[in-house]
Design a protein around this motif. Structure first.
Motif, PDB file in Angstrom:
ATOM      1  N   ASP A 104       7.319  12.928   7.102  1.00  0.00           N
ATOM      2  CA  ASP A 104       5.967  12.495   6.736  1.00  0.00           C
ATOM      3  C   ASP A 104       4.931  13.082   7.695  1.00  0.00           C
ATOM      4  N   GLY A 105       5.144  14.334   8.069  1.00  0.00           N
ATOM      5  CA  GLY A 105       4.172  15.031   8.904  1.00  0.00           C
ATOM      6  C   GLY A 105       4.365  14.871  10.387  1.00  0.00           C
ATOM      7  N   SER A 106       5.299  14.021  10.815  1.00  0.00           N
ATOM      8  CA  SER A 106       5.542  13.824  12.239  1.00  0.00           C
ATOM      9  C   SER A 106       6.807  14.564  12.653  1.00  0.00           C
ATOM     10  N   ARG A 107       6.738  15.206  13.825  1.00  0.00           N
ATOM     11  CA  ARG A 107       7.856  15.997  14.295  1.00  0.00           C
ATOM     12  C   ARG A 107       8.917  15.106  14.926  1.00  0.00           C
ATOM     13  N   VAL A 108      10.163  15.276  14.488  1.00  0.00           N
ATOM     14  CA  VAL A 108      11.284  14.524  15.034  1.00  0.00           C
ATOM     15  C   VAL A 108      12.363  15.520  15.423  1.00  0.00           C
ATOM     16  N   GLU A 109      12.773  15.473  16.671  1.00  0.00           N
ATOM     17  CA  GLU A 109      13.795  16.399  17.169  1.00  0.00           C
ATOM     18  C   GLU A 109      15.165  15.750  17.042  1.00  0.00           C
ATOM     19  N   VAL A 110      16.038  16.374  16.239  1.00  0.00           N
ATOM     20  CA  VAL A 110      17.372  15.840  15.973  1.00  0.00           C
ATOM     21  C   VAL A 110      18.392  16.624  16.790  1.00  0.00           C
ATOM     22  N   ASP A 111      19.163  15.907  17.595  1.00  0.00           N
ATOM     23  CA  ASP A 111      20.165  16.524  18.455  1.00  0.00           C
ATOM     24  C   ASP A 111      21.543  16.355  17.818  1.00  0.00           C
ATOM     25  N   TRP A 112      22.030  17.435  17.213  1.00  0.00           N
ATOM     26  CA  TRP A 112      23.329  17.358  16.519  1.00  0.00           C
ATOM     27  C   TRP A 112      24.499  17.374  17.494  1.00  0.00           C
ATOM     28  N   SER A 113      24.233  17.731  18.760  1.00  0.00           N
ATOM     29  CA  SER A 113      25.335  17.818  19.724  1.00  0.00           C
ATOM     30  C   SER A 113      25.901  16.442  20.057  1.00  0.00           C
ATOM     31  N   THR A 114      25.202  15.390  19.667  1.00  0.00           N
ATOM     32  CA  THR A 114      25.699  14.034  19.946  1.00  0.00           C
ATOM     33  C   THR A 114      26.821  13.631  19.004  1.00  0.00           C
ATOM     34  N   LEU A 115      27.039  14.416  17.947  1.00  0.00           N
ATOM     35  CA  LEU A 115      28.077  14.078  16.979  1.00  0.00           C
ATOM     36  C   LEU A 115      29.458  14.343  17.567  1.00  0.00           C
ATOM     37  N   SER A 116      30.404  13.506  17.173  1.00  0.00           N
ATOM     38  CA  SER A 116      31.781  13.716  17.617  1.00  0.00           C
ATOM     39  C   SER A 116      32.391  14.886  16.858  1.00  0.00           C
ATOM     40  N   ALA A 117      33.574  15.310  17.300  1.00  0.00           N
ATOM     41  CA  ALA A 117      34.252  16.430  16.646  1.00  0.00           C
ATOM     42  C   ALA A 117      34.535  16.113  15.181  1.00  0.00           C
ATOM     43  N   ASP A 118      34.961  14.886  14.907  1.00  0.00           N
ATOM     44  CA  ASP A 118      35.251  14.500  13.518  1.00  0.00           C
ATOM     45  C   ASP A 118      33.985  14.503  12.673  1.00  0.00           C
ATOM     46  N   GLU A 119      32.868  14.036  13.263  1.00  0.00           N
ATOM     47  CA  GLU A 119      31.609  14.008  12.525  1.00  0.00           C
ATOM     48  C   GLU A 119      31.116  15.426  12.239  1.00  0.00           C
ATOM     49  N   GLN A 120      31.278  16.308  13.211  1.00  0.00           N
ATOM     50  CA  GLN A 120      30.878  17.695  12.988  1.00  0.00           C
ATOM     51  C   GLN A 120      31.717  18.337  11.890  1.00  0.00           C
ATOM     52  N   THR A 121      32.997  18.018  11.900  1.00  0.00           N
ATOM     53  CA  THR A 121      33.878  18.559  10.856  1.00  0.00           C
ATOM     54  C   THR A 121      33.433  18.089   9.480  1.00  0.00           C
ATOM     55  N   LEU A 122      32.970  16.837   9.403  1.00  0.00           N
ATOM     56  CA  LEU A 122      32.533  16.294   8.118  1.00  0.00           C
ATOM     57  C   LEU A 122      31.364  17.084   7.540  1.00  0.00           C
ATOM     58  N   LEU A 123      30.482  17.564   8.421  1.00  0.00           N
ATOM     59  CA  LEU A 123      29.301  18.284   7.942  1.00  0.00           C
ATOM     60  C   LEU A 123      29.565  19.763   7.668  1.00  0.00           C
ATOM     61  N   THR A 124      30.633  20.294   8.238  1.00  0.00           N
ATOM     62  CA  THR A 124      30.898  21.731   8.064  1.00  0.00           C
ATOM     63  C   THR A 124      31.704  21.960   6.792  1.00  0.00           C
ATOM     64  N   LYS A 125      31.041  21.689   5.689  1.00  0.00           N
ATOM     65  CA  LYS A 125      31.647  21.896   4.378  1.00  0.00           C
ATOM     66  C   LYS A 125      30.884  22.978   3.621  1.00  0.00           C
ATOM     67  N   ASN A 126      31.539  23.571   2.691  1.00  0.00           N
ATOM     68  CA  ASN A 126      30.871  24.503   1.797  1.00  0.00           C
ATOM     69  C   ASN A 126      30.292  23.680   0.648  1.00  0.00           C
ATOM     70  N   TRP A 127      29.058  23.272   0.802  1.00  0.00           N
ATOM     71  CA  TRP A 127      28.475  22.339  -0.162  1.00  0.00           C
ATOM     72  C   TRP A 127      28.243  22.982  -1.529  1.00  0.00           C
ATOM     73  N   THR A 128      28.241  24.309  -1.587  1.00  0.00           N
ATOM     74  CA  THR A 128      28.028  24.958  -2.894  1.00  0.00           C
ATOM     75  C   THR A 128      29.224  24.775  -3.812  1.00  0.00           C
ATOM     76  N   THR A 129      30.387  24.493  -3.235  1.00  0.00           N
ATOM     77  CA  THR A 129      31.589  24.304  -4.055  1.00  0.00           C
ATOM     78  C   THR A 129      32.152  22.904  -3.942  1.00  0.00           C
ATOM     79  N   ASN A 130      31.474  22.031  -3.209  1.00  0.00           N
ATOM     80  CA  ASN A 130      31.995  20.683  -3.002  1.00  0.00           C
ATOM     81  C   ASN A 130      31.971  19.881  -4.300  1.00  0.00           C
TER      82      ASN A 130
END
Length: 554
Positions: A189-215
């Motif tokens: 909504d026009g306000s800048r928010v800095e998202v730190d993805w490094s806080t995710l655990s290994a399992d959480e990172q794995t969850l996001l590393t999908k090929n969403w075009t074929t999911n």
């Protein structure tokens, strides 16, 4: 002679009752110590003394606040004592390594190991030093005017449009995969928010590393959406805490085909929200955020939001001060009408600020130089209904009203909104809410990066030579910060002394109104006690008067 009504006895009885009431009040005052125990004792005095009591309570609490402020400042300054010690050790090592007698591969390598260790400890202190959970040295309390610092203004937003990202993502093995070591700036909504993805655990990172075009797995898509929502909202919480804003949470849902995500903020109104990714702010920003391919831009996903002001724009006409490191510049707005929009206000402010900065640079002789202020303070009106100032100059900026004016207050950028200057912590050091009873404490980021020594190396003689000046500059920065904190502490100590005297004098004034004079009251009690005994005796005598009628029967 009459015997049906003994008037003398009635009079004595009435006087006895009055005297008993007086004695009762005397005993109440003597036993409580107060002259005023109820409004009936002195209505006007009660009202005055209660206001005094409230003021006394405020003054005593302000003393405690100031004492807490001193403790906070001492915590920050004490931590910087060790930073100073480490910087001095680093100067010693850099000077030592500058000597040509050392071998790079052995001697200077070992010196660099200590330099690296010292830098790590400085960063740990900068990140970990806190008071009551409030971080003090990580830049959260920086008053230098960091980008995106928000001030509040009376505005409300309408006409939102949803931001839908379609499934155009790529697999994590591709070159455009998410880099979890980098942060993303998401525009909520026009306000800048800095998202730190490094806080995710290994399992959480794995969850996001999908090929969403074929999911085609709805469960995976749902879980990924929930993880994104949690991570972004945690970043929003941090942004709100650091900047004093109220950015709304987002919700993230998977699209119908499970190959993309819809992100919507809580400020939907009658429409939806505005979500985007600021890829220009940081060159290293992931351009495949959440599995979205580089080609997806903000303009595809967002629509401009309109702002409906609930303030009278003409009340923003007038003069106020812009402060640069405490130096006052005059800012004047004069052409706003009752039909002016938020954009008109922003444009008027930007024009006035640019003119003031041009004059500032001319006076300072910095025109055209890297130190020039022109173009380094920009104004915008974000989708939260707040004026947003971006300051890239490295100098402290702020705004205040001139005597008798309220333009800055109306715009929400005066002392009530000091966070617009980049943050800081406001101490309540008086018994009222006026600006002069509030003290803003700001501490710059004391990390090695902010001090300019994060990349120094003494592993070579040339590197050591270059490091000396950088470390000494860092020492000067820490010294300046400690000096500022020391000045704040001294001020707070004087504040406590002043508050203590005020509380003492106000207590004395309240005592004169509320407390009883024990000696005087004892005199009244003695008098009234005697009168009670006398009236009792006279009542007994008066009761004997009708007995005289019996003499007529003889």
């Amino acid at each position: 002679m009459r015997i049906q009504h003994n008037i003398a006895a009635l009079n004595s009885y009435r006087q006895l009752g009055n005297n008993n009431n007086s004695v009762s009040k005397n005993l109440e005052k003597l036993s409580s110590g107060f002259r005023i125990n109820r409004a009936g004792d002195d209505a006007a005095g009660l009202a005055i003394s209660e206001k005094m009591r409230a003021q006394i309570t405020g003054l005593n609490t302000a003393q405690k606040n100031a004492q807490d402020g001193i403790s906070l400042v001492q915590t920050a300054e004490g931590a910087l004592t060790e930073v100073h010690s480490m910087l001095n050790r680093m100067v010693e090592l850099a000077n030592q390594s500058s000597n040509g007698i050392y071998d790079n591969a052995v001697d200077r390598t070992n010196m660099q190991k200590e330099i690296t260790s010292l830098k790590d400890e400085i960063d740990r202190i900068a990140e970990g030093t806190n008071f009551n959970g409030i971080k003090l040295l990580d830049g959260s309390l920086d008053g230098a005017g960091s980008a995106g610092a928000n001030g509040l203004v009376g505005g409300k937003i309408a006409n939102w449009k949803a931001a839908v990202f379609t499934g155009t993502g790529k697999d994590a093995s591709a070159a455009s995969a998410i880099d979890f070591t980098k942060k993303d700036v998401i525009l909520v909504d026009g306000s800048r928010v800095e998202v730190d993805w490094s806080t995710l655990s290994a399992d959480e990172q794995t969850l996001l590393t999908k090929n969403w075009t074929t999911n085609n797995n709805a469960t995976v898509s749902k879980d990924a959406a929930a993880l994104m929502e949690k991570t972004i909202n945690a970043a929003i919480d941090k942004a709100n805490k650091d900047r004093g804003t109220s950015i709304d949470y987002v919700s993230v849902t998977s699209t119908a085909n499970n190959q993309g995500f819809t992100i919507t903020s809580g400020m939907k109104g009658t429409g939806a929200s505005s979500i985007g990714f600021d890829q220009s702010a940081k060159p290293t920003t992931n351009k495949t955020v959440l599995g979205i391919v580089t080609g997806v831009t903000d303009t595809q996903a967002t629509a401009a939001a309109t702002s409906t002001l609930i303030i009278d724009p003409t009340s923003a006409n007038g003069s106020f001060n812009m402060l640069i490191n405490g130096e006052e510049l005059n800012i004047t707005t004069s052409t706003l009408t009752n039909t002016s929009t938020a954009t008109d206000i922003v444009n008027q402010l930007q024009t006035a600020i640019d003119a003031a900065l041009t004059n500032y640079d001319t006076a300072k002789g910095t025109t055209g130089t890297p130190d020039a202020m022109q173009g380094k303070v920009t104004v915008s009106f974000n989708n939260q209904g707040a004026l947003e100032f971006t300051n890239t100059s490295g100098n402290k900026i702020g705004f205040s009203d001139k005597e008798g004016g309220e333009v800055a207050k109306t715009l929400g950028i005066s002392a009530e909104g000091k966070a617009i200057a980049g943050g800081g912590l406001t101490l309540q050091i008086g018994d009222t809410a006026e600006d002069f009873n509030q003290l803003n404490v700001s501490v710059s980021d004391m990390s090695t990066k902010s001090l300019g020594i994060d990349s120094i190396s003494v592993a070579t003689q040339a590197g050591a030579n270059a490091a000396v000046d950088k470390i000494k500059a860092a020492i000067n920065t820490v010294s300046s910060t400690r000096g500022t904190l020391g000045a704040v502490q001294n001020r707070l100590e004087h504040t406590i002394n002043s508050l203590s005297v005020s509380a003492e004098n106000m207590t004395a004034a309240e005592s004169r109104i509320r407390d009883v004079d024990m000696a005087s009251e004892m005199m009244d009690y003695t008098k009234n006690n005697i009168l009670v005994q006398a009236s009792q005796a006279m009542l007994a005598q008066a009761n004997q008067i009708p007995q005289g009628v019996l003499q007529l029967l003889q």
